[in-house]
Design a protein around this motif. Structure first.
Motif, PDB file in Angstrom:
ATOM      1  N   GLU A   6       0.830  -1.205   0.000  1.00 31.54           N
ATOM      2  CA  GLU A   6       0.000   0.000   0.000  1.00 31.54           C
ATOM      3  C   GLU A   6       0.871   1.264   0.000  1.00 31.54           C
ATOM      4  N   THR A   7       0.209   2.389  -0.261  1.00 30.93           N
ATOM      5  CA  THR A   7       0.890   3.682  -0.263  1.00 30.93           C
ATOM      6  C   THR A   7       0.506   4.470   0.980  1.00 30.93           C
ATOM      7  N   MET A   8       1.525   4.999   1.660  1.00 32.42           N
ATOM      8  CA  MET A   8       1.285   5.828   2.845  1.00 32.42           C
ATOM      9  C   MET A   8       1.893   7.202   2.656  1.00 32.42           C
ATOM     10  N   VAL A   9       1.159   8.235   3.073  1.00 30.23           N
ATOM     11  CA  VAL A   9       1.725   9.580   3.153  1.00 30.23           C
ATOM     12  C   VAL A   9       1.843   9.961   4.620  1.00 30.23           C
ATOM     13  N   VAL A  10       2.972  10.577   4.961  1.00 29.94           N
ATOM     14  CA  VAL A  10       3.223  11.035   6.332  1.00 29.94           C
ATOM     15  C   VAL A  10       3.440  12.547   6.277  1.00 29.94           C
ATOM     16  N   SER A  11       2.660  13.307   7.025  1.00 27.55           N
ATOM     17  CA  SER A  11       2.942  14.743   7.131  1.00 27.55           C
ATOM     18  C   SER A  11       3.810  14.967   8.365  1.00 27.55           C
ATOM     19  N   GLY A  12       4.489  16.097   8.410  1.00 36.37           N
ATOM     20  CA  GLY A  12       5.462  16.306   9.477  1.00 36.37           C
ATOM     21  C   GLY A  12       6.503  15.209   9.436  1.00 36.37           C
ATOM     22  N   ALA A  13       6.922  14.858   8.232  1.00 34.91           N
ATOM     23  CA  ALA A  13       7.700  13.628   8.026  1.00 34.91           C
ATOM     24  C   ALA A  13       9.097  13.694   8.615  1.00 34.91           C
ATOM     25  N   ALA A  14       9.643  14.917   8.759  1.00 35.14           N
ATOM     26  CA  ALA A  14      10.993  15.028   9.307  1.00 35.14           C
ATOM     27  C   ALA A  14      10.976  15.122  10.828  1.00 35.14           C
ATOM     28  N   GLY A  15       9.808  15.188  11.390  1.00 36.75           N
ATOM     29  CA  GLY A  15       9.675  15.266  12.845  1.00 36.75           C
ATOM     30  C   GLY A  15       9.966  13.918  13.489  1.00 36.75           C
ATOM     31  N   ALA A  16       9.941  13.926  14.806  1.00 33.76           N
ATOM     32  CA  ALA A  16      10.317  12.721  15.549  1.00 33.76           C
ATOM     33  C   ALA A  16       9.365  11.572  15.218  1.00 33.76           C
ATOM     34  N   VAL A  17       8.075  11.824  15.320  1.00 36.01           N
ATOM     35  CA  VAL A  17       7.106  10.771  15.037  1.00 36.01           C
ATOM     36  C   VAL A  17       7.108  10.445  13.547  1.00 36.01           C
ATOM     37  N   GLY A  18       7.054  11.492  12.719  1.00 37.29           N
ATOM     38  CA  GLY A  18       6.937  11.281  11.281  1.00 37.29           C
ATOM     39  C   GLY A  18       8.074  10.450  10.706  1.00 37.29           C
ATOM     40  N   SER A  19       9.312  10.743  11.116  1.00 39.69           N
ATOM     41  CA  SER A  19      10.441  10.004  10.534  1.00 39.69           C
ATOM     42  C   SER A  19      10.420   8.544  10.980  1.00 39.69           C
ATOM     43  N   THR A  20       9.885   8.299  12.166  1.00 38.71           N
ATOM     44  CA  THR A  20       9.786   6.917  12.638  1.00 38.71           C
ATOM     45  C   THR A  20       8.657   6.177  11.919  1.00 38.71           C
ATOM     46  N   VAL A  21       7.537   6.847  11.732  1.00 39.59           N
ATOM     47  CA  VAL A  21       6.423   6.243  10.995  1.00 39.59           C
ATOM     48  C   VAL A  21       6.872   5.814   9.605  1.00 39.59           C
ATOM     49  N   GLY A  22       7.607   6.700   8.931  1.00 37.62           N
ATOM     50  CA  GLY A  22       8.058   6.390   7.578  1.00 37.62           C
ATOM     51  C   GLY A  22       8.943   5.150   7.544  1.00 37.62           C
TER      52      GLY A  22
ATOM     53  N   VAL B  69       6.258   4.830   0.758  1.00 37.09           N
ATOM     54  CA  VAL B  69       6.118   5.895   1.753  1.00 37.09           C
ATOM     55  C   VAL B  69       6.526   7.245   1.176  1.00 37.09           C
ATOM     56  N   ILE B  70       5.601   8.204   1.248  1.00 39.98           N
ATOM     57  CA  ILE B  70       5.854   9.570   0.796  1.00 39.98           C
ATOM     58  C   ILE B  70       5.766  10.497   1.994  1.00 39.98           C
ATOM     59  N   GLY B  71       6.781  11.352   2.147  1.00 38.86           N
ATOM     60  CA  GLY B  71       6.788  12.267   3.285  1.00 38.86           C
ATOM     61  C   GLY B  71       6.602  13.710   2.856  1.00 38.86           C
ATOM     62  N   ILE B  72       5.946  14.484   3.704  1.00 35.30           N
ATOM     63  CA  ILE B  72       5.783  15.913   3.454  1.00 35.30           C
ATOM     64  C   ILE B  72       6.512  16.675   4.554  1.00 35.30           C
ATOM     65  N   ALA B  73       7.362  17.630   4.145  1.00 30.06           N
ATOM     66  CA  ALA B  73       8.134  18.398   5.125  1.00 30.06           C
ATOM     67  C   ALA B  73       8.287  19.831   4.617  1.00 30.06           C
ATOM     68  N   GLY B  74       8.910  20.682   5.415  1.00 34.92           N
ATOM     69  CA  GLY B  74       8.882  22.110   5.121  1.00 34.92           C
ATOM     70  C   GLY B  74      10.148  22.734   4.552  1.00 34.92           C
ATOM     71  N   THR B  75      11.228  21.975   4.406  1.00 40.60           N
ATOM     72  CA  THR B  75      12.430  22.517   3.758  1.00 40.60           C
ATOM     73  C   THR B  75      13.023  21.450   2.844  1.00 40.60           C
ATOM     74  N   ASP B  76      13.808  21.903   1.872  1.00 36.72           N
ATOM     75  CA  ASP B  76      14.471  20.946   0.975  1.00 36.72           C
ATOM     76  C   ASP B  76      15.427  20.048   1.755  1.00 36.72           C
ATOM     77  N   GLU B  77      16.071  20.633   2.759  1.00 39.92           N
ATOM     78  CA  GLU B  77      17.002  19.865   3.585  1.00 39.92           C
ATOM     79  C   GLU B  77      16.276  18.707   4.281  1.00 39.92           C
ATOM     80  N   LYS B  78      15.100  19.005   4.799  1.00 39.42           N
ATOM     81  CA  LYS B  78      14.325  17.949   5.460  1.00 39.42           C
ATOM     82  C   LYS B  78      13.874  16.885   4.469  1.00 39.42           C
ATOM     83  N   VAL B  79      13.495  17.331   3.276  1.00 34.14           N
ATOM     84  CA  VAL B  79      13.071  16.373   2.245  1.00 34.14           C
ATOM     85  C   VAL B  79      14.220  15.436   1.886  1.00 34.14           C
ATOM     86  N   GLU B  80      15.422  16.014   1.748  1.00 33.94           N
ATOM     87  CA  GLU B  80      16.583  15.168   1.468  1.00 33.94           C
ATOM     88  C   GLU B  80      16.831  14.189   2.608  1.00 33.94           C
ATOM     89  N   MET B  81      16.682  14.704   3.820  1.00 32.05           N
ATOM     90  CA  MET B  81      16.938  13.875   4.994  1.00 32.05           C
ATOM     91  C   MET B  81      15.990  12.674   5.069  1.00 32.05           C
TER      92      MET B  81
END
Lengths: 333, 333
Positions: B147-163, B173-185
């Protein structure tokens, strides 16, 4: 009779549908082939969900096509049968076109018994309406004896049935409706514990709070919009919302906005789930049996608004959006 | 040392909290009585949910009192023990007051092992953060392989673990975050398949659609607000939304409005449910075991932002609302 009247989708409505979205035409009735029957329409169900099919938005069922007949659940009499399964004189229920006469495959029809219940009941309490109420409440609402349930659109076909099933299952049941007459009806005819007229109530949040001193465990939502916002302030921990209809917003041309539900869901570990009867087709026959049993035991009653005449089908449908129906709206042809 | 610094709630914030909502004081440290221990604070967890406790609104945990210490999950060292359960030198985790030294009941503390994981991990990946990710995803998201999952706040503590757990369980798994650096991370460090920077994306609905050609089956929502609106247009039939956080609206003084979710839930037979870790306390030890196993196997990694100094606790908390943390934010005292 070789000709039949039919009702087509003339154009897709923007916002509220009107007469101009419908078009009457006549066509020749074909002969039934092997496995088919010739039907005479007896009762036509008009339902709010048909509004969705008039738009071309992707939904759980495909949209009607412009220039093609509209269809809905109907009861019809078999005039001529080329199938072993049905005989002349049988009554059947099925998803059929808005035509006075038509040919259909016997496979897609279900025979109904006029002795067990009036024919129109198979479009309502023993049809999609009753099944929606019963399966929506039990599958998603998961009510427990002693809990409090609020039903919006409580005087409608689904709402009035949900309330009665709630009482059978031992819930405290509060209904929300739009006129004092409807509020009296849900209390006196359908046994709801309390009723609230949203058109004469200034502060719905307070009124709901007063009617539900123990909070809301199950919310059966037929309307959406502002009423459902007021519910949010009164939900209990672990409450369940059956999102069954959103008639208050079906005609909006822009996407309606409401108070964000997410913070409330977190605060109360609460659940909301959309319900569509077609997802539960494996449970329909069980549902109809249970409903028929309660009906025969006198535990369940229903109201219907019966309009007469094929040409009045569109108006009957349009009147749903003014709440002019009490209970299930059907048209007798 | 007989005196300790402590941090009190000075006033309730209106909207965004600031320095003035906090107050530093000193107090005498009492002596531990039978069953109690004297603790020295080592790590303090700062979390978005604490914002809710600063208001006096009814929520799933009681509000902090004005003039009383703020509390959160902390790791501390036992300086002195009057309990059989704990010894001097032990490290413990528990819900404690924002003080440098304090006396607490041994019953309410859990001993942690510094050899198995760094002490700060017990506030994050092996604490509420990890448990929220693991139990929220499995209990409400109910993901199925492929299945496909989207995680918002993906670079946060919970979000990065969920992913990461999503990837372990075989999801896209697709993550949504607020900076390019976080997206890369999230892509490079946490193994997300795709990332979207909502601050540089004009049309989130389209971007999500492009990243999720098969639609969204599970949405793990840490943020609420506009991002969650864009999700609605991309959900699949029978999709599940874990409503875990709404950081985007925690500081709003009026109730935030969003596109009504109800019509989308009906169209897609979709479910949304609020998740609070405290509802699942019977599953915490199972969860910690599973997370520790994945951690030791190298399948799970985590990022933390460690601030230093007791006096910097409020600022660390305030910085959460600017997204200045990567992963779990803790303060080393």
């Amino acid at each position: 009779m070789k000709e039949t009247k039919k009702i087509l989708l003339n154009s897709r409505p923007e916002g509220r549908p009107g007469d101009s979205n419908f078009k009457f035409e006549t066509e020749q009735v074909s002969e039934p082939k092997e496995g088919e029957v010739l039907l005479k329409t007896e009762y036509v169900s008009v339902d709010p969900y048909l509004r969705g099919r008039m738009s071309d938005a992707k939904s759980y069922i495909p949209p009607f096509e412009v220039g093609k007949p509209i269809s809905s659940l109907m009861v019809a009499e078999v005039l001529e049968s080329k199938s072993d399964k049905l005989q002349k004189g049988d009554h059947v229920v099925g998803m059929l076109d808005w035509k006075e006469r038509q040919v259909a495959s016997a496979e897609e029809l279900r025979k109904v018994d006029e002795d067990k219940a009036p024919l129109s009941a198979y479009l309502g309490i023993l049809g999609m309406t009753g099944l929606t109420a019963y399966l929506g409440l039990t599958e998603i609402g998961k009510p427990k004896k002693g809990e409090t349930m609020v039903v919006s659109g409580a005087a409608g076909a689904v709402g009035s049935t949900v309330g009665q099933i709630g009482k059978i299952l031992g819930l405290k049941v509060i209904g929300i409706a739009g006129t004092d007459e409807k509020v009296e009806m849900i209390k006196n005819e359908f046994g709801f514990d309390e009723g609230i007229n949203y058109n004469t109530t200034d502060n719905m949040t307070e009124a709901i709070n007063k009617a539900c001193p123990d909070g809301i465990d199950v919310y059966f939502d037929n309307v959406g919009g502002e009423i459902s916002e007021a519910i949010l302030f009164n939900i209990n921990k672990f409450s369940r919302t059956v999102v069954c209809g959103a008639i208050s917003v079906y005609n909006e041309t822009s996407l309606p906005k409401s108070i964000s539900v997410q913070p409330f869901l977190i605060k109360k570990s609460s659940m909301m789930q959309g319900f569509v009867i077609s997802d539960y087709s494996d449970r329909h026959s069980e549902g109809v049996q249970q409903l028929a049993k309660w009906l025969q035991e006198g535990k369940l009653t229903y109201t219907e608004t019966v309009r007469e005449g094929f040409e009045n089908i569109p108006q009957a449908f349009l009147d749903l959006f003014d709440g002019k129906n009490k209970g299930k709206m059907v048209v007798k042809v």
